[in-house]
Design a protein around this motif. Sequence first.
Motif, PDB file in Angstrom:
ATOM      1  N   GLY A   1       1.118  -1.761  -0.269  1.00 40.31           N
ATOM      2  CA  GLY A   1      -0.044  -0.010   0.105  1.00 40.31           C
ATOM      3  C   GLY A   1       1.253   1.448   0.814  1.00 40.31           C
ATOM      4  O   GLY A   1       0.703   2.549  -0.781  1.00 40.31           O
ATOM      5  N   PHE A   2       2.182   1.621   1.158  1.00 41.60           N
ATOM      6  CA  PHE A   2       2.975   2.165   0.949  1.00 41.60           C
ATOM      7  C   PHE A   2       3.051   2.417  -0.932  1.00 41.60           C
ATOM      8  O   PHE A   2       3.452   3.956  -1.469  1.00 41.60           O
ATOM      9  N   LEU A   3       3.614   1.230  -1.752  1.00 40.88           N
ATOM     10  CA  LEU A   3       4.528   2.062  -3.168  1.00 40.88           C
ATOM     11  C   LEU A   3       3.439   2.296  -3.447  1.00 40.88           C
ATOM     12  O   LEU A   3       3.774   2.994  -4.217  1.00 40.88           O
ATOM     13  N   PHE A   4       2.058   1.957  -3.616  1.00 36.66           N
ATOM     14  CA  PHE A   4       1.398   2.448  -4.455  1.00 36.66           C
ATOM     15  C   PHE A   4       0.742   3.609  -4.251  1.00 36.66           C
ATOM     16  O   PHE A   4       0.383   4.667  -4.925  1.00 36.66           O
ATOM     17  N   VAL A   5       1.074   4.836  -3.236  1.00 37.02           N
ATOM     18  CA  VAL A   5       0.767   5.565  -2.187  1.00 37.02           C
ATOM     19  C   VAL A   5       2.142   6.609  -2.615  1.00 37.02           C
ATOM     20  O   VAL A   5       1.443   7.548  -3.433  1.00 37.02           O
ATOM     21  N   GLY A   6       2.922   5.657  -2.850  1.00 38.54           N
ATOM     22  CA  GLY A   6       4.445   6.399  -3.402  1.00 38.54           C
ATOM     23  C   GLY A   6       4.149   6.519  -5.347  1.00 38.54           C
ATOM     24  O   GLY A   6       4.216   8.015  -5.745  1.00 38.54           O
ATOM     25  N   PHE A   7       3.420   5.669  -5.610  1.00 39.98           N
ATOM     26  CA  PHE A   7       3.011   5.689  -7.128  1.00 39.98           C
ATOM     27  C   PHE A   7       2.094   6.768  -7.439  1.00 39.98           C
ATOM     28  O   PHE A   7       2.639   7.867  -8.489  1.00 39.98           O
ATOM     29  N   SER A   8       1.073   7.174  -6.949  1.00 42.76           N
ATOM     30  CA  SER A   8      -0.063   7.721  -7.091  1.00 42.76           C
ATOM     31  C   SER A   8       1.043   9.103  -6.720  1.00 42.76           C
ATOM     32  O   SER A   8       0.564   9.731  -7.540  1.00 42.76           O
TER      33      SER A   8
ATOM     34  N   VAL B   1      14.565   7.511  -3.187  1.00 42.13           N
ATOM     35  CA  VAL B   1      14.142   7.542  -1.882  1.00 42.13           C
ATOM     36  C   VAL B   1      13.115   5.619  -1.674  1.00 42.13           C
ATOM     37  O   VAL B   1      13.670   5.316  -0.806  1.00 42.13           O
ATOM     38  N   PHE B   2      12.213   5.773  -3.104  1.00 43.37           N
ATOM     39  CA  PHE B   2      12.038   4.223  -2.876  1.00 43.37           C
ATOM     40  C   PHE B   2      12.461   3.229  -2.091  1.00 43.37           C
ATOM     41  O   PHE B   2      12.251   1.874  -1.995  1.00 43.37           O
TER      42      PHE B   2
END
Length: 247
Positions: free
Chosen positions: A109-116, A165-166
């Motif tokens: 979920g953190f990665l998806f938020v980062g992509f958004s 960062v990611f």
Amino acid sequence: MVCDKLEWRDLRAALAAGARDFLACPQFGLFFAIIYVIAGNLMSHALLTGGGGSWIFAAAAGFPLLAPFTAVGLYEASREREAGRKASWPQVLGALRGQGDDQLLMMGGFLFVGFSFWMILAHGIFAIFMAESGIGTHSLDLFTTPAGLAMLVVGGAVGAVVAYVFFAFTVASLPMLVDREVDFLTATFVSLRLVGRHRAVMLGWAVIVAVLLTLALLPWFLGLLVALPVLGHATWHLYRRAITFAG
């Protein structure tokens, strides 16, 4: 926990081990890569046909942010091979659950938020430089006008920072969540510590990953059929070399 010495040759060894794992069990790597390729092409088609052409470059540039989570099943396949066992589909697909808790899903979920976040940020950069030009991101005029070139430079620089960062957050945390029963905050801290302790080598690994994934996007994401599995398996082996556990 983080090793004291990590060298450039460890990156070559990880890539070689990743290639061996892919050749030994290509079905897993191809399965996840095909899903990734189909999703990438569907996303591109939807943006182009739905009037979202101005998002296409941002989406293509940010799509690799999701690659580490896509490779979770490959970490499990490499772990099984390392233990001298033959990986099975239930094990590989079950790796998406991590250790049976919600920690891995939270990281996803953190990665998806980062992509958004990257998509919104990239669109904002485009608007700042190109709003009055009438040029879309799919136009070759991006490469021939001062505003277009400035947008590409600034967007590329910001994108590189976001990607790094990611990378720092996930390079060791995702393999660890597959390998160990830890919370995602602890895994993330270990990943950041690894990148901080071995800055030059890990920056080199980030560049290798970024270059290979970027090249693999052309044409039509097809290069990911090889690049994604090899890098996924290789990331597991680099994690095993860089992170040690007592007992």
